[in-house]
Scaffold this motif. Structure first.
Motif, PDB file in Angstrom:
ATOM      1  N   VAL A 103       1.603  11.884  -3.097  1.00 42.02           N
ATOM      2  CA  VAL A 103       1.015  12.629  -4.209  1.00 42.02           C
ATOM      3  C   VAL A 103       0.111  13.724  -3.631  1.00 42.02           C
ATOM      4  CG1 VAL A 103      -0.379  12.500  -6.292  1.00 42.02           C
ATOM      5  CG2 VAL A 103       1.124  10.585  -5.674  1.00 42.02           C
ATOM      6  N   ASP A 104       0.473  14.988  -3.888  1.00 40.31           N
ATOM      7  CA  ASP A 104      -0.262  16.079  -3.245  1.00 40.31           C
ATOM      8  C   ASP A 104      -0.640  17.224  -4.172  1.00 40.31           C
ATOM      9  OD1 ASP A 104       2.243  17.145  -3.655  1.00 40.31           O
ATOM     10  OD2 ASP A 104       2.655  17.594  -1.538  1.00 40.31           O
ATOM     11  N   ARG A 105      -0.460  17.032  -5.496  1.00 34.37           N
ATOM     12  CA  ARG A 105      -0.822  18.098  -6.432  1.00 34.37           C
ATOM     13  C   ARG A 105      -1.038  17.510  -7.819  1.00 34.37           C
ATOM     14  NH1 ARG A 105       4.381  17.827  -5.127  1.00 34.37           N
ATOM     15  NH2 ARG A 105       6.009  18.136  -6.700  1.00 34.37           N
ATOM     16  N   PRO A 106      -1.903  18.139  -8.630  1.00 37.44           N
ATOM     17  CA  PRO A 106      -2.215  17.607  -9.956  1.00 37.44           C
ATOM     18  C   PRO A 106      -0.990  17.436 -10.849  1.00 37.44           C
ATOM     19  CG  PRO A 106      -3.842  19.249  -9.326  1.00 37.44           C
ATOM     20  CD  PRO A 106      -2.760  19.300  -8.284  1.00 37.44           C
ATOM     21  N   VAL A 129      -2.345  13.803   2.622  1.00 36.49           N
ATOM     22  CA  VAL A 129      -3.232  14.804   3.200  1.00 36.49           C
ATOM     23  C   VAL A 129      -2.461  15.653   4.204  1.00 36.49           C
ATOM     24  CG1 VAL A 129      -5.381  15.181   4.461  1.00 36.49           C
ATOM     25  CG2 VAL A 129      -5.140  13.159   2.993  1.00 36.49           C
ATOM     26  N   ALA A 130      -2.569  16.966   4.093  1.00 32.62           N
ATOM     27  CA  ALA A 130      -1.979  17.863   5.080  1.00 32.62           C
ATOM     28  C   ALA A 130      -2.936  17.986   6.262  1.00 32.62           C
ATOM     29  CB  ALA A 130      -1.715  19.227   4.469  1.00 32.62           C
ATOM     30  N   LEU A 131      -2.511  17.516   7.411  1.00 36.29           N
ATOM     31  CA  LEU A 131      -3.350  17.609   8.603  1.00 36.29           C
ATOM     32  C   LEU A 131      -3.007  18.832   9.452  1.00 36.29           C
ATOM     33  CD1 LEU A 131      -3.435  13.845   9.661  1.00 36.29           C
ATOM     34  CD2 LEU A 131      -5.187  15.148   8.438  1.00 36.29           C
ATOM     35  N   ALA A 140      -1.837  17.620   0.455  1.00 37.10           N
ATOM     36  CA  ALA A 140      -2.930  18.404  -0.109  1.00 37.10           C
ATOM     37  C   ALA A 140      -3.878  18.837   1.000  1.00 37.10           C
ATOM     38  CB  ALA A 140      -3.686  17.573  -1.146  1.00 37.10           C
ATOM     39  N   ARG A 141      -4.475  20.003   0.835  1.00 39.76           N
ATOM     40  CA  ARG A 141      -5.483  20.442   1.798  1.00 39.76           C
ATOM     41  C   ARG A 141      -6.659  19.467   1.778  1.00 39.76           C
ATOM     42  NH1 ARG A 141      -7.235  26.278   0.145  1.00 39.76           N
ATOM     43  NH2 ARG A 141      -7.572  25.080  -1.783  1.00 39.76           N
ATOM     44  N   PRO A 168       0.345  15.966  12.813  1.00 44.40           N
ATOM     45  CA  PRO A 168       0.931  17.289  13.051  1.00 44.40           C
ATOM     46  C   PRO A 168       1.783  17.308  14.319  1.00 44.40           C
ATOM     47  CG  PRO A 168      -1.426  17.448  12.604  1.00 44.40           C
ATOM     48  CD  PRO A 168      -1.120  15.998  12.817  1.00 44.40           C
ATOM     49  N   LEU A 169       2.799  18.135  14.310  1.00 44.32           N
ATOM     50  CA  LEU A 169       3.631  18.302  15.489  1.00 44.32           C
ATOM     51  C   LEU A 169       2.834  19.032  16.570  1.00 44.32           C
ATOM     52  CD1 LEU A 169       6.937  19.434  13.746  1.00 44.32           C
ATOM     53  CD2 LEU A 169       6.448  17.176  14.702  1.00 44.32           C
ATOM     54  N   GLY A 170       2.925  18.554  17.790  1.00 48.16           N
ATOM     55  CA  GLY A 170       2.292  19.240  18.897  1.00 48.16           C
ATOM     56  C   GLY A 170       0.796  19.039  19.027  1.00 48.16           C
ATOM     57  N   GLU A 171       0.228  18.137  18.238  1.00 42.89           N
ATOM     58  CA  GLU A 171      -1.208  17.870  18.326  1.00 42.89           C
ATOM     59  C   GLU A 171      -1.426  16.412  18.716  1.00 42.89           C
ATOM     60  OE1 GLU A 171      -5.193  17.579  15.484  1.00 42.89           O
ATOM     61  OE2 GLU A 171      -3.478  18.757  14.791  1.00 42.89           O
TER      62      GLU A 171
END
Length: 231
Positions: A103-106, A129-131, A140-141, A168-171
Motif C-alpha cells: 500500500v503506497d498511495r491514498p 516504503v520507497a528506500l 511511498a516516500r 535498493p539496488l546497489g546499496e
C-alpha cells in the motif's frame, strides 16, 4: 531426489540462516515469520511447503495468486500479496489475500477499504516504503509514510499492520533497513499495533533481521531457480 526432498533441503538452509541471524541480533527465532514467495512455482510446491510446516505464502501477481489460492482452500494458509497493486486488481486481491504488503498511495487505501467492507473481510495492510528513487519499484516516500499509516489506521475493513520495503539496488541493504527500522519505530509511536516490518529476501534476509524485520520474503533460496508458471 524428489521435489519434497529439494524443498525440505531449501527450507532447512533458510531456517538455519534465519536462526543464525536472530541469534546474532539477540532476538528469539519466534520473532521472525518466513513468508514463502511462490510466484512462478506451482500450487503443488505450496502444498509441499504446507506439509513441511510453512503457513505463510507470498505472491505478487494477482491472476496467478488467485488461481493458486482458489485451488488450495483446504489448507490453513495466510496469503500475502507482496507485489505492486493496481486499483483495478483490488477486488480480486481482497478476495484471497490476508495481508497486502504494497500500500503506497491514498487511492489504494480507499479502494482496499471499499472492497474489504463489501466482502465482509478485514485485511491487514502494510505501507510500502520507497528506500530509493526508482518509481518502478513502488513505495511511498518516507515523508509520506506517517500520513498514509494514519489513513490506513482510520479506514474501515483494513488493519494497519506496519511497514514493508525492498532494499535498493546497489546499496548496502543494512543501511537501507536501518532507515526502515527508524520509520517503523516512528509509526509505532502513534500506532502501537503496527508491529510488522516486512523486509529481506533471499539475498539480504540476514541484514533485515539484524535491523528488526519481523517477516522475511524468501523465494529462490527456498524453492530454487524460478521456472515459468504453468497452469
Amino acid at each position: 531426489m524428489t521435489r519434497t526432498d529439494e524443498i525440505a533441503a531449501g527450507l532447512a538452509e533458510v531456517e538455519t540462516r534465519i536462526a543464525g541471524a536472530c541469534a546474532k541480533a539477540g532476538r528469539p527465532r519466534e520473532e521472525v515469520t518466513l513468508i514463502a514467495v511462490t510466484k512462478t512455482y506451482p500450487a503443488s510446491d505450496v502444498r509441499i511447503l504446507a506439509g513441511l510446516g510453512v503457513t505463510d505464502v507470498g505472491e505478487n501477481r494477482d491472476q496467478e495468486a488467485a488461481e493458486k489460492a482458489g485451488s488450495l482452500t483446504d489448507l490453513s494458509l495466510t496469503w500475502h500479496f507482496v507485489g505492486q497493486l493496481q486499483t483495478n486488481k483490488v477486488r480480486s486481491v481482497v478476495g484471497y489475500a490476508d495481508v497486502i504488503h504494497s500500500v503506497d498511495r491514498p487511492r489504494l487505501v480507499q479502494a482496499i477499504s471499499r472492497e474489504a467492507v463489501r466482502a465482509g473481510r478485514e485485511v491487514t495492510c502494510l505501507v510500502q516504503v520507497a528506500l530509493d528513487d526508482d518509481p518502478s519499484r513502488g513505495g511511498a516516500r518516507p515523508a509520506d509514510v506517517p500520513g498514509l499509516a494514519d489513513e490506513l489506521a482510520a479506514a474501515s475493513g483494513v488493519r494497519l499492520g506496519g511497514l514493508m520495503a525492498v532494499a535498493p539496488l546497489g546499496e548496502d541493504p543494512a543501511a537501507a533497513f536501518a532507515r526502515l527500522r527508524d520509520l517503523a519505530v516512528a509509526v509505532r509511536a502513534g500506532h502501537p499495533g503496527a508491529t510488522m516490518v516486512s523486509a529481506g529476501m533471499s539475498g539480504d534476509l540476514d541484514e533485515a533481521v539484524a535491523h528488526g524485520a519481523t517477516h522475511v520474503r524468501v523465494g529462490t533460496a527456498l524453492l530454487g531457480l524460478r521456472k515459468a508458471f504453468v497452469r
